[in-house]
Design a protein around this motif. Structure first.
Motif, PDB file in Angstrom:
ATOM      1  N   TYR A 111      -1.556  17.747 -16.707  1.00 40.78           N
ATOM      2  CA  TYR A 111      -0.647  17.701 -16.007  1.00 40.78           C
ATOM      3  C   TYR A 111       0.792  18.392 -16.452  1.00 40.78           C
ATOM      4  O   TYR A 111       1.314  18.995 -15.798  1.00 40.78           O
ATOM      5  N   ALA A 112       1.021  17.707 -17.749  1.00 40.77           N
ATOM      6  CA  ALA A 112       2.112  18.078 -18.386  1.00 40.77           C
ATOM      7  C   ALA A 112       2.302  19.541 -18.775  1.00 40.77           C
ATOM      8  O   ALA A 112       3.475  20.307 -18.581  1.00 40.77           O
ATOM      9  N   THR A 113       1.324  20.145 -19.169  1.00 37.21           N
ATOM     10  CA  THR A 113       1.177  21.527 -19.590  1.00 37.21           C
ATOM     11  C   THR A 113       1.438  22.272 -18.495  1.00 37.21           C
ATOM     12  O   THR A 113       2.133  23.523 -18.317  1.00 37.21           O
ATOM     13  N   LEU A 114       0.792  22.129 -17.320  1.00 36.84           N
ATOM     14  CA  LEU A 114       1.028  22.815 -15.855  1.00 36.84           C
ATOM     15  C   LEU A 114       2.532  22.555 -15.597  1.00 36.84           C
ATOM     16  O   LEU A 114       2.987  23.779 -15.091  1.00 36.84           O
ATOM     17  N   LEU A 115       3.006  21.345 -15.537  1.00 41.14           N
ATOM     18  CA  LEU A 115       4.467  21.179 -15.141  1.00 41.14           C
ATOM     19  C   LEU A 115       5.496  22.002 -15.925  1.00 41.14           C
ATOM     20  O   LEU A 115       6.410  22.890 -15.351  1.00 41.14           O
ATOM     21  N   MET A 116       5.266  22.153 -17.325  1.00 44.68           N
ATOM     22  CA  MET A 116       6.082  22.745 -18.177  1.00 44.68           C
ATOM     23  C   MET A 116       5.964  24.078 -18.079  1.00 44.68           C
ATOM     24  O   MET A 116       6.907  25.078 -18.188  1.00 44.68           O
ATOM     25  N   SER A 117       4.708  24.719 -17.698  1.00 42.18           N
ATOM     26  CA  SER A 117       4.650  26.122 -17.205  1.00 42.18           C
ATOM     27  C   SER A 117       5.475  26.620 -15.861  1.00 42.18           C
ATOM     28  O   SER A 117       5.306  27.738 -15.668  1.00 42.18           O
ATOM     29  N   LEU A 118       5.660  25.701 -15.173  1.00 45.47           N
ATOM     30  CA  LEU A 118       6.343  25.771 -13.953  1.00 45.47           C
ATOM     31  C   LEU A 118       7.892  25.693 -13.833  1.00 45.47           C
ATOM     32  O   LEU A 118       8.738  25.781 -13.005  1.00 45.47           O
ATOM     33  N   MET A 119       8.373  25.244 -15.123  1.00 44.35           N
ATOM     34  CA  MET A 119       9.899  24.943 -15.283  1.00 44.35           C
ATOM     35  C   MET A 119      10.503  26.068 -15.829  1.00 44.35           C
ATOM     36  O   MET A 119      10.209  26.846 -16.568  1.00 44.35           O
ATOM     37  N   ASN A 120      11.947  26.472 -14.968  1.00 46.41           N
ATOM     38  CA  ASN A 120      12.684  27.415 -15.355  1.00 46.41           C
ATOM     39  C   ASN A 120      13.296  26.949 -16.784  1.00 46.41           C
ATOM     40  O   ASN A 120      12.994  25.775 -17.227  1.00 46.41           O
ATOM     41  N   ASN A 121      13.745  27.911 -17.679  1.00 47.04           N
ATOM     42  CA  ASN A 121      14.355  27.611 -18.859  1.00 47.04           C
ATOM     43  C   ASN A 121      15.679  26.620 -18.747  1.00 47.04           C
ATOM     44  O   ASN A 121      15.673  25.801 -19.747  1.00 47.04           O
ATOM     45  N   ASP A 122      16.100  26.480 -17.442  1.00 43.02           N
ATOM     46  CA  ASP A 122      17.401  25.540 -17.479  1.00 43.02           C
ATOM     47  C   ASP A 122      16.768  24.466 -16.445  1.00 43.02           C
ATOM     48  O   ASP A 122      17.553  23.554 -15.770  1.00 43.02           O
ATOM     49  N   CYS A 123      15.614  23.993 -16.198  1.00 44.42           N
ATOM     50  CA  CYS A 123      15.117  23.220 -15.140  1.00 44.42           C
ATOM     51  C   CYS A 123      15.330  21.645 -15.912  1.00 44.42           C
ATOM     52  O   CYS A 123      15.328  21.421 -16.908  1.00 44.42           O
ATOM     53  N   ARG A 124      15.533  20.784 -15.183  1.00 40.46           N
ATOM     54  CA  ARG A 124      15.719  19.424 -15.316  1.00 40.46           C
ATOM     55  C   ARG A 124      14.687  18.639 -14.735  1.00 40.46           C
ATOM     56  O   ARG A 124      14.753  18.860 -13.309  1.00 40.46           O
ATOM     57  N   TYR A 125      13.935  17.876 -15.244  1.00 39.40           N
ATOM     58  CA  TYR A 125      12.753  17.014 -14.629  1.00 39.40           C
ATOM     59  C   TYR A 125      13.137  15.494 -14.819  1.00 39.40           C
ATOM     60  O   TYR A 125      13.503  15.085 -15.940  1.00 39.40           O
ATOM     61  N   LEU A 126      13.203  14.904 -13.878  1.00 37.44           N
ATOM     62  CA  LEU A 126      13.553  13.602 -13.936  1.00 37.44           C
ATOM     63  C   LEU A 126      12.152  12.792 -13.326  1.00 37.44           C
ATOM     64  O   LEU A 126      11.534  13.056 -12.550  1.00 37.44           O
ATOM     65  N   VAL A 127      11.961  11.792 -14.376  1.00 34.88           N
ATOM     66  CA  VAL A 127      10.715  11.087 -14.574  1.00 34.88           C
ATOM     67  C   VAL A 127      10.881   9.677 -14.378  1.00 34.88           C
ATOM     68  O   VAL A 127      11.479   9.166 -15.381  1.00 34.88           O
ATOM     69  N   ASP A 128      10.094   9.132 -13.433  1.00 35.26           N
ATOM     70  CA  ASP A 128      10.244   7.511 -13.480  1.00 35.26           C
ATOM     71  C   ASP A 128       8.792   7.033 -13.983  1.00 35.26           C
ATOM     72  O   ASP A 128       7.852   7.208 -13.186  1.00 35.26           O
ATOM     73  N   THR A 129       8.884   6.090 -14.761  1.00 26.53           N
ATOM     74  CA  THR A 129       7.788   5.657 -15.343  1.00 26.53           C
ATOM     75  C   THR A 129       7.753   4.183 -15.359  1.00 26.53           C
ATOM     76  O   THR A 129       8.706   3.348 -14.946  1.00 26.53           O
ATOM     77  N   PHE A 130       6.635   3.268 -15.484  1.00 27.25           N
ATOM     78  CA  PHE A 130       6.565   2.030 -15.532  1.00 27.25           C
ATOM     79  C   PHE A 130       5.749   1.754 -16.794  1.00 27.25           C
ATOM     80  O   PHE A 130       4.978   2.204 -17.372  1.00 27.25           O
TER      81      PHE A 130
END
Length: 131
Positions: free
Chosen positions: A50-69
């Protein structure tokens, strides 16, 4: 800060993200991602894919906000699955800089039925590492 407070801040434009950035551009890359339930729903053995796929879809200036428990996974097997700070660093740290924005006690009465005695909600901002 509870998730509801992040939602309020999102609506007010106070998360460090701009609504106009959260879209899929013509080139197929994302300028912003708000994950408020996907990572904690993914089986731990599938997180790296999942992480590999998401990182491949991120622009160089992308900001990813992730909420975890985060909780003791020996007491409750999920879902939502526990995602520790170490987990976030292990799956995203190779490609993203990681900043913990907020950590808050999120334990509620309903979590007693999961046989938990504590539950922490954490919000991270991930940005692609400079290449």
């Amino acid at each position: 800060m509870a998730l509801s407070e992040w939602e309020d801040r999102w609506q007010e434009g106070k998360t460090g993200f701009h609504k106009s950035e959260v879209h899929n551009t013509v080139g197929g890359k994302f300028g912003g991602i708000w994950d408020r339930g996907a990572l904690v729903a993914i089986n731990p053995c599938d997180r790296q894919k999942y992480a590999t796929l998401l990182m491949s879809l991120m622009n160089n200036d992308c900001r990813y906000l992730v909420d975890t428990f985060e909780y003791n996974p020996e007491l409750y097997k999920g879902t939502p699955f526990s995602v520790s700070e170490e987990d976030v660093k292990n799956i995203f740290g190779g490609g993203c800089d990681i900043e913990l924005l907020e950590s808050a006690d999120a334990f509620e009465e309903k979590h007693k039925s999961w046989e938990l005695d504590s539950l922490t909600e954490k919000v991270y901002r991930l940005t692609p590492k400079a290449q």
